[in-house]
Design an enzyme around this catalytic site. Structure first.
Site, mmCIF file in Angstrom:
data_model
loop_
_atom_site.group_PDB
_atom_site.id
_atom_site.type_symbol
_atom_site.label_atom_id
_atom_site.label_comp_id
_atom_site.label_asym_id
_atom_site.label_seq_id
_atom_site.Cartn_x
_atom_site.Cartn_y
_atom_site.Cartn_z
ATOM 1 N N ASP A 106 0.820 -1.299 0.041
ATOM 2 C CA ASP A 106 -0.041 -0.230 -0.081
ATOM 3 C C ASP A 106 0.801 1.374 -0.043
ATOM 4 O O ASP A 106 1.931 1.325 0.470
ATOM 5 C CB ASP A 106 -0.808 -0.024 1.447
ATOM 6 N N ARG B 47 -1.713 -0.766 -8.421
ATOM 7 C CA ARG B 47 -3.069 -0.261 -7.939
ATOM 8 C C ARG B 47 -2.996 1.159 -8.295
ATOM 9 O O ARG B 47 -2.194 1.858 -7.943
ATOM 10 C CB ARG B 47 -3.367 -0.522 -6.513
HETATM 11 P P1 FDA Z 1 -14.127 9.729 -3.976
HETATM 12 O O1 FDA Z 1 -13.915 9.673 -2.839
HETATM 13 O O2 FDA Z 1 -13.731 10.848 -4.700
HETATM 14 O O3 FDA Z 1 -15.850 9.590 -4.342
HETATM 15 C C1 FDA Z 1 -16.199 9.671 -5.684
HETATM 16 C C2 FDA Z 1 -17.740 9.125 -5.624
HETATM 17 O O4 FDA Z 1 -17.748 7.464 -5.459
HETATM 18 C C3 FDA Z 1 -18.804 9.465 -4.518
HETATM 19 O O5 FDA Z 1 -19.066 11.173 -5.123
HETATM 20 C C4 FDA Z 1 -19.598 8.721 -4.610
HETATM 21 O O6 FDA Z 1 -20.598 8.762 -5.780
HETATM 22 C C5 FDA Z 1 -19.020 7.317 -4.624
HETATM 23 N N1 FDA Z 1 -18.560 6.787 -3.458
HETATM 24 C C6 FDA Z 1 -17.438 6.962 -2.638
HETATM 25 N N2 FDA Z 1 -17.647 6.362 -1.353
HETATM 26 C C7 FDA Z 1 -18.809 5.801 -1.409
HETATM 27 C C8 FDA Z 1 -19.434 5.202 -0.343
HETATM 28 N N3 FDA Z 1 -18.995 4.971 0.932
HETATM 29 N N4 FDA Z 1 -20.839 4.867 -0.435
HETATM 30 C C9 FDA Z 1 -21.231 5.189 -1.848
HETATM 31 N N5 FDA Z 1 -20.654 5.871 -2.895
HETATM 32 C C10 FDA Z 1 -19.435 6.199 -2.431
HETATM 33 N N6 FDA Z 1 -5.217 5.621 -0.729
HETATM 34 C C11 FDA Z 1 -3.964 5.584 -0.682
HETATM 35 O O7 FDA Z 1 -3.429 6.658 -0.458
HETATM 36 N N7 FDA Z 1 -2.901 4.437 -0.671
HETATM 37 C C12 FDA Z 1 -3.327 3.144 -0.924
HETATM 38 O O8 FDA Z 1 -2.742 2.398 -0.917
HETATM 39 C C13 FDA Z 1 -4.702 3.105 -1.140
HETATM 40 N N8 FDA Z 1 -5.210 1.752 -1.152
HETATM 41 C C14 FDA Z 1 -6.719 1.727 -1.595
HETATM 42 C C15 FDA Z 1 -7.228 0.553 -1.913
HETATM 43 C C16 FDA Z 1 -8.557 0.464 -2.444
HETATM 44 C C17 FDA Z 1 -8.940 -1.073 -2.818
HETATM 45 C C18 FDA Z 1 -9.376 1.521 -2.437
HETATM 46 C C19 FDA Z 1 -10.696 1.288 -2.808
HETATM 47 C C20 FDA Z 1 -8.746 2.878 -2.146
HETATM 48 C C21 FDA Z 1 -7.630 2.653 -1.683
HETATM 49 N N9 FDA Z 1 -6.968 3.969 -1.542
HETATM 50 C C22 FDA Z 1 -5.700 4.196 -1.087
HETATM 51 C C23 FDA Z 1 -7.996 5.206 -1.032
HETATM 52 C C24 FDA Z 1 -8.042 6.062 -2.106
HETATM 53 O O9 FDA Z 1 -6.901 6.776 -2.455
HETATM 54 C C25 FDA Z 1 -9.032 7.092 -1.986
HETATM 55 O O10 FDA Z 1 -8.716 7.907 -0.794
HETATM 56 C C26 FDA Z 1 -10.539 6.215 -1.700
HETATM 57 O O11 FDA Z 1 -10.827 5.346 -2.605
HETATM 58 C C27 FDA Z 1 -11.805 7.254 -1.764
HETATM 59 O O12 FDA Z 1 -11.537 7.745 -3.357
HETATM 60 P P2 FDA Z 1 -12.563 7.127 -4.591
HETATM 61 O O13 FDA Z 1 -11.842 6.975 -5.676
HETATM 62 O O14 FDA Z 1 -13.249 5.981 -3.899
HETATM 63 O O15 FDA Z 1 -13.520 8.302 -4.857
#
Ligand code: FDA
Length: 306
Positions: A133, A183
């Protein structure tokens, strides 16, 4: 208001007194929605359940604040036991680790030694894959250097690239020839505008560009997001560029959008769930709340049911 709540939960996530108290309380107050139990056996049971729904998994043994050599070594031992349990159970699951848990803040040598032990075990137990990670910016460059060192001897290791960092496109280029499984995420830590885009729109745009760059380089991508805009972008891109479905996977966190996870698997995409477990769940839980303060309502419900 949302920003205030976010900062508040990030502050709580770093609080050692509350972390210690949470270890005593056990998994309560809604945390079990995001954390798959405290033991390896509980985690494997969850993975088996997710596998039955067509979802692949990656297990993450939660841990915070590793200051002593013994703690780092114990953490590596635990990862090895987890890999062994995955192999024995015959579930479809790999492992995610954090270098600070393996002693990065104590000494780089200790951390690399622990990573080597874990990667050897992963080979031994069914040639499994281990992902490092990515943590905050202060650890970013060392993490990439350690990855490059490990790639000289292992082909079962990868890491994470964060779209909010200005340097990430260059990092993907730097790793291109090594054919490393990356990733790609937006990025979860609070970073300075000197190193990361402060505006979400810029992060989203860069995220799309990085996905495109890495996939068109012909390398394997794990696209980890809950964002339908990004997921739809990926679906269109792979269609247009004829990128095979075995060159990428989607990833989401355990407990977040579970129905969407199953839908994507049913549509024929590889979908992997990141499954955290262990008794050190408190900091992880607070970071999930910081990411989406709307989850607080869910937690409050859990509180009153407890
Ligand atoms: P964002 O948070 O921008 O959300 C966009 C949209 O997604 C929202 O408007 C909504 O529509 C939908 N959404 C988001 N959360 C939701 C919820 N709880 N319920 C319903 N809808 C929702 N970061 C890092 O710095 N180092 C790492 O190693 C990792 N590893 C990692 C692994 C995995 C499997 C995931 C999924 C994420 C990570 N992350 C991470 C975290 C990543 O950087 C990020 O902070 C989160 O995934 C949130 O960003 P999103 O891309 O999900 O969209």
């Amino acid at each position: 208001m949302e920003q205030l709540l976010r900062n508040f939960f990030l502050y709580l996530s770093k609080n050692m007194t509350l972390t210690a108290a949470a270890r005593k309380w056990g998994l309560r107050f809604g945390a079990s929605r995001f954390v798959a139990g405290e033991t390896i056996a509980e985690a494997i049971a969850t993975v088996r359940d997710l596998n039955r729904k067509g979802l692949l998994c990656t297990l993450d043994h939660l841990g915070e604040f590793v200051f002593r050599v013994e703690e780092a070594n114990e953490s590596a031992d635990y990862c090895i036991r987890t890999l062994e349990a995955i192999h024995q159970a015959g579930v479809n699951c790999n492992l995610s680790v954090k270098l600070t848990q393996l002693g990065l803040d104590i000494s780089r040598e200790l951390c690399v030694g622990n990573m080597r032990r874990i990667l050897d075990a992963a080979k031994r137990f069914g040639n499994n894959f281990v992902r490092i990670d990515m943590e905050d910016y202060a650890h970013n460059e060392t993490t990439l250097e350690i990855l490059e060192e490990l790639l000289r001897d292992y082909d079962n290791v990868g890491t994470v690239i964060q779209a909010y960092l200005y340097k990430s496109a260059a990092d993907i280029e730097r790793l291109k020839e090594k054919r490393v499984n990356l990733r790609l995420v937006k990025g979860a830590y609070k970073e300075s505008p000197e190193v990361a885009w402060p505006d979400k729109a810029d992060v989203d745009e860069n995220y799309k560009q990085l996905i495109r760059q890495h996939l068109l380089n012909g390398n394997y991508a794990a696209i980890a997001t809950h964002d339908d805009n990004i997921i739809n972008y990926v679906k269109q891109l792979v269609e247009q560029e004829q990128i095979p479905r075995d060159q990428f996977e989607f990833q989401m966190l355990y407990g977040i959008r579970p129905q969407r996870q199953v839908e994507l698997a049913k549509e024929g995409y590889r979908m992997r769930v990141y499954v955290p477990f262990g008794n050190d769940w408190y900091g992880y839980f607070m970071r999930r709340l910081a990411e989406r303060p709307a989850n607080v309502a869910f937690v409050l419900k859990g509180l009153f049911k407890a």
